[in-house]
Design a protein around this motif. Structure first.
Motif, PDB file in Angstrom:
ATOM      1  N   ILE A 178       0.843  -1.140   0.166  1.00 30.18           N
ATOM      2  CA  ILE A 178      -0.119   0.010   0.143  1.00 30.18           C
ATOM      3  C   ILE A 178       0.825   1.351   0.014  1.00 30.18           C
ATOM      4  CG2 ILE A 178      -1.801   1.268   1.039  1.00 30.18           C
ATOM      5  CD1 ILE A 178      -3.074  -1.320   0.539  1.00 30.18           C
ATOM      6  N   ASP A 179       0.951   1.977  -1.065  1.00 30.98           N
ATOM      7  CA  ASP A 179       1.800   3.114  -1.166  1.00 30.98           C
ATOM      8  C   ASP A 179       1.064   4.415  -0.700  1.00 30.98           C
ATOM      9  OD1 ASP A 179       3.705   4.610  -2.354  1.00 30.98           O
ATOM     10  OD2 ASP A 179       3.331   4.182  -4.393  1.00 30.98           O
ATOM     11  N   ASP A 180       1.747   5.395  -0.455  1.00 30.83           N
ATOM     12  CA  ASP A 180       1.487   6.575   0.247  1.00 30.83           C
ATOM     13  C   ASP A 180       0.424   6.523   1.305  1.00 30.83           C
ATOM     14  OD1 ASP A 180       2.574   7.564  -2.135  1.00 30.83           O
ATOM     15  OD2 ASP A 180       0.869   8.066  -3.268  1.00 30.83           O
ATOM     16  N   PHE A 181       0.822   5.618   2.162  1.00 27.55           N
ATOM     17  CA  PHE A 181      -0.035   5.025   3.334  1.00 27.55           C
ATOM     18  C   PHE A 181      -0.042   6.385   4.305  1.00 27.55           C
ATOM     19  CE2 PHE A 181      -1.580   3.555   7.302  1.00 27.55           C
ATOM     20  CZ  PHE A 181      -2.356   2.623   6.928  1.00 27.55           C
ATOM     21  N   VAL A 201       4.811   4.115   4.204  1.00 31.69           N
ATOM     22  CA  VAL A 201       4.743   5.491   4.786  1.00 31.69           C
ATOM     23  C   VAL A 201       4.819   6.591   3.829  1.00 31.69           C
ATOM     24  CG1 VAL A 201       4.843   6.814   6.994  1.00 31.69           C
ATOM     25  CG2 VAL A 201       5.587   4.474   6.961  1.00 31.69           C
ATOM     26  N   ASP A 202       3.864   7.469   3.590  1.00 33.84           N
ATOM     27  CA  ASP A 202       3.944   8.411   2.670  1.00 33.84           C
ATOM     28  C   ASP A 202       5.222   9.474   3.065  1.00 33.84           C
ATOM     29  OD1 ASP A 202       2.941   9.516   0.098  1.00 33.84           O
ATOM     30  OD2 ASP A 202       2.609  11.535   1.411  1.00 33.84           O
ATOM     31  N   LYS A 203       6.007   9.859   1.990  1.00 35.27           N
ATOM     32  CA  LYS A 203       6.936  10.658   2.037  1.00 35.27           C
ATOM     33  C   LYS A 203       6.665  11.936   2.801  1.00 35.27           C
ATOM     34  CE  LYS A 203       7.141  12.448  -2.550  1.00 35.27           C
ATOM     35  NZ  LYS A 203       6.272  11.648  -3.295  1.00 35.27           N
ATOM     36  N   ALA A 235       9.987   3.159   4.514  1.00 33.99           N
ATOM     37  CA  ALA A 235       9.621   4.718   4.687  1.00 33.99           C
ATOM     38  C   ALA A 235      10.211   5.326   3.269  1.00 33.99           C
ATOM     39  CB  ALA A 235      10.515   5.193   5.709  1.00 33.99           C
ATOM     40  N   GLU A 236       9.359   6.009   2.453  1.00 29.03           N
ATOM     41  CA  GLU A 236       9.787   6.655   1.523  1.00 29.03           C
ATOM     42  C   GLU A 236      10.034   8.058   1.856  1.00 29.03           C
ATOM     43  OE1 GLU A 236       6.870   6.313  -1.700  1.00 29.03           O
ATOM     44  OE2 GLU A 236       5.745   7.812  -1.028  1.00 29.03           O
ATOM     45  N   GLY A 237      11.053   9.106   1.060  1.00 31.25           N
ATOM     46  CA  GLY A 237      11.319  10.223   1.212  1.00 31.25           C
ATOM     47  C   GLY A 237      12.216  10.510   2.362  1.00 31.25           C
TER      48      GLY A 237
HETATM   49 MG    MG Z   1       4.832   6.689  -2.581  1.00 34.84          MG
END
Ligand code: MG
Ligand code: C2E
Ligand code: MG
Ligand code: MG
Length: 282
Positions: A178-181, A201-203, A235-237
């Motif tokens: 699940i992206d941009d959670f 986890v959304d950036k 974790a992105e970003g």
């Molecule tokens: Mg994303």
């Protein structure tokens, strides 16, 4: 009609513009053309295991350099593809190239996991699972090396159908993420009902987590929630060592962000990987 420059105070790619402007129509045409002439490029951004620091995989991110307008971000052209019936073709193209690349890396001794973004219409396409199976067979790739990223909002448009498609993909052995959670209208119930393996986890929360107490709390809570449900967390970003250290301290599983590397073409990724010996030492 001439494209005006940004410094005239008028930006042709401003998101405020009506979707039926001349610019938009010409973008649809050139996106079709780019797709047909193979001018969309796959970039790869590394993902690193925060415990072992091993480079475990990559997320595939599409890049489009328009012959006249230059770089057009995916947040701009993906919706155009989606609204103009180009998404299926685009997604299959991305999947095919990504699998091809991952096979090539495997032959060079790089065992990498690949994550590919889906979009809303893909989750309404009853053919998707079969199409992907054909590609996996064609490149003789283990479905476990493939992760498909979806967002909560894609599921919401027709939850029953999306769930059926996700079940098929999952039973084939493909991982779902699940992206941009945390951004959409999240319904935690879906996490229980869907065969999901991972949460990203959304950036927007990660980028500011050291300056914003509420962002830090959200990141912490999402990690705990995911772990309690038996899910992996990416974790992105991650843009700095400080954020990396913080996330490592709260047991985040996987890291992605500019601190590690920006998304880059396949050859540059290979060089980056080799320079790091497959390990991202902070
Ligand atoms: Mg994303
Ligand atoms: P996403 O899937 O959430 O991808 C993560 C985005 O965050 C990427 O933006 C990536 O370049 C950016 N990013 C990664 N690390 C950092 C960081 O440390 N700081 C900051 N500020 N940004 C970071 P990008 O490449 O512009 O892609 C935007 C979105 O476009 C993606 O968000 C995804 O939703 C969509 N997209 C890109 N490629 C594809 C594709 O092949 N298919 C589909 N359906 N969507 C795609
Ligand atoms: Mg993604
Ligand atoms: Mg996104």
């Amino acid at each position: 009609y001439t494209a005006k420059k940004k410094d005239s105070g008028y930006c042709i790619f401003s998101s405020e513009l009506d979707t039926h402007t001349i610019e938009e129509l010409s973008l649809v045409g050139s996106l079709k053309e780019a797709l047909e002439n193979d001018r969309l490029e796959l970039y790869y951004q590394p993902q690193v295991d925060m415990k072992t620091k091993k480079v475990t995989g990559v997320e595939v991110l599409l890049r489009w350099i328009h012959p006249t307008y230059g770089f057009i971000p995916p947040d701009r052209f993906i919706p155009i593809a989606e609204q103009n019936g180009l998404m299926k073709k685009l997604t299959i193209m991305v999947l095919e190239k990504a699998l091809q690349q991952s096979k090539k890396w495997l032959e060079d001794g790089l065992e990498l996991h690949i994550s590919v973004n889906l979009s809303a219409s893909n989750l309404q396409d009853m053919q998707l699972a079969d199409d992907i199976q054909i590609l996996l067979n064609k490149y003789n790739m283990n479905p476990k090396t493939l992760t498909l990223e979806i967002t909560e909002s894609f599921i919401m448009s027709n939850p029953a159908r999306a769930r059926g498609i996700l079940q098929s993909l999952s039973s084939m052995g493909i991982n779902l993420s699940i992206d941009d959670f945390g951004t959409g209208y999240s319904s935690l119930a879906y996490l229980k009902k869907l065969p999901v393996n991972e949460i990203k986890v959304d950036k927007s929360f990660v980028i500011d987590m050291l300056d914003s107490k509420s962002d830090e709390i959200i990141v912490n809570t999402v990690i705990n929630l995911a772990h309690n449900l038996g899910l992996q967390v990416v974790a992105e970003g991650i843009e700095s060592k400080e954020v990396w250290d913080n996330l490592q301290a709260i047991n985040c599983d996987t890291a992605q962000g500019y601190y590690l590397s920006k998304p880059v073409p396949a050859e540059s990724f290979y060089v980056w990987y080799m320079n790091h010996n497959g390990v991202f030492a902070t």
